[in-house]
Design a protein around this motif. Sequence first.
Motif, mmCIF file in Angstrom:
data_model
loop_
_atom_site.group_PDB
_atom_site.id
_atom_site.type_symbol
_atom_site.label_atom_id
_atom_site.label_comp_id
_atom_site.label_asym_id
_atom_site.label_seq_id
_atom_site.Cartn_x
_atom_site.Cartn_y
_atom_site.Cartn_z
ATOM 1 N N LEU A 118 -6.539 2.110 2.555
ATOM 2 C CA LEU A 118 -5.672 1.290 3.391
ATOM 3 C C LEU A 118 -6.400 0.085 3.981
ATOM 4 C CD1 LEU A 118 -3.001 0.755 4.829
ATOM 5 C CD2 LEU A 118 -3.749 2.309 6.648
ATOM 6 N N ALA A 158 -6.964 -2.583 1.365
ATOM 7 C CA ALA A 158 -5.740 -3.315 1.051
ATOM 8 C C ALA A 158 -5.372 -4.281 2.174
ATOM 9 C CB ALA A 158 -4.595 -2.335 0.807
ATOM 10 N N CYS A 203 -1.027 -0.954 -4.256
ATOM 11 C CA CYS A 203 -2.392 -0.456 -4.057
ATOM 12 C C CYS A 203 -2.338 0.992 -3.590
ATOM 13 C CB CYS A 203 -3.135 -1.273 -3.000
ATOM 14 S SG CYS A 203 -3.297 -3.027 -3.338
ATOM 15 N N PHE A 204 -3.261 1.804 -4.067
ATOM 16 C CA PHE A 204 -3.395 3.166 -3.562
ATOM 17 C C PHE A 204 -4.733 3.735 -4.024
ATOM 18 C CE2 PHE A 204 -1.078 3.271 -7.562
ATOM 19 C CZ PHE A 204 -1.726 4.258 -8.298
ATOM 20 N N TYR A 259 0.857 -1.186 0.000
ATOM 21 C CA TYR A 259 0.000 0.000 0.000
ATOM 22 C C TYR A 259 0.891 1.234 0.000
ATOM 23 C CZ TYR A 259 -3.722 3.261 0.701
ATOM 24 O OH TYR A 259 -4.600 4.305 0.503
#
Length: 322
Positions: free
Chosen positions: A189, A192, A285-286, A175
């Motif tokens: 967050l 993820a 991931c974001f 993340y």
Amino acid sequence: MSLRPNPPQSSWTVDSDSPLRVIAGWSDKDTEALQLASWIGHSVPITVQVVAPSPATWKAPGAPNGKKFRKWLQRESDKFSDRAHSALESTVDRQQWADEPVRMATSASDSSSLIEVARDFGADVVVLGSRSTRPKGTFLVSTVADSLLDANSVPLVVAPRHPKLSKKGITRITYVYLGYDGFDYPSGLHQAARIAARLEVPIRLLAMSPDNLSGADFDTSIDTPSDSAQWYEAALGHLDLARDSVFEAASQAPGSTVIEVDVAVDHGWKRAMHSVKWKKGDLACFSFRRQSQFKRVFFSGPTSEFLRHCPAPSLIFPPSTA
């Protein structure tokens, strides 16, 4: 299976056999999306539908809607469909195909077609390849990807050109907090963290920024640290809080979660990217960050800069779902 936040029965976050419904954009020059869909399928059950572009009609014979034109369009569409089927057959296991494995795009806009198909299919995620001639391991942010993120509520997974993918599938979630003000955008967050817990893989919390303010950081807060050393110290504090948040989110899913913490800062986004190690099984991931019209014209945002240099596939949560 859904990537949307807090779904009642998400196969990313609970022990479920419900397949992840995947729309994969495909063209003759872009096969990375199917490779990426197959890679995801090593980690979770999937059902894949390929979206192939309709043939360009500017070179069609006869008048539009005429008999000659319709025959040509049908013939060309069949050719496209056959090639898409062949690509699917060589990449994705047949049991992972949708009942209608290939669908032709009908809209003049790629992004509009993908959004329409995703809604009809009940897609949980849209997968795109690089669609570029950039160097291997990089991604060119296309207008299609940008439009999808700005207008769509379905998460997007993008692959760099010729990605190096682990045969084991996803082996770590990374993340990423992007830019000097990245900690102002933490909304993906928990999502993820639950994915990592469901897949029983580690999650890395990564703060990344170039060591000089650039156009990508043009509208950062005046309270943002003004130099890399100050930002580095602040980032470590934020990451400690993020780690606590991950433990809380992961406790809602089966299994234990291993949490790694890292900071990437160097001169420019490319050097910052390569100042930390990336694995073949990494899924970055974001959360997507909308830009003002001014920044769209004059600057590349953190999302664009990150995707241009990231060697790993990236899962992007759109604002409406992150």
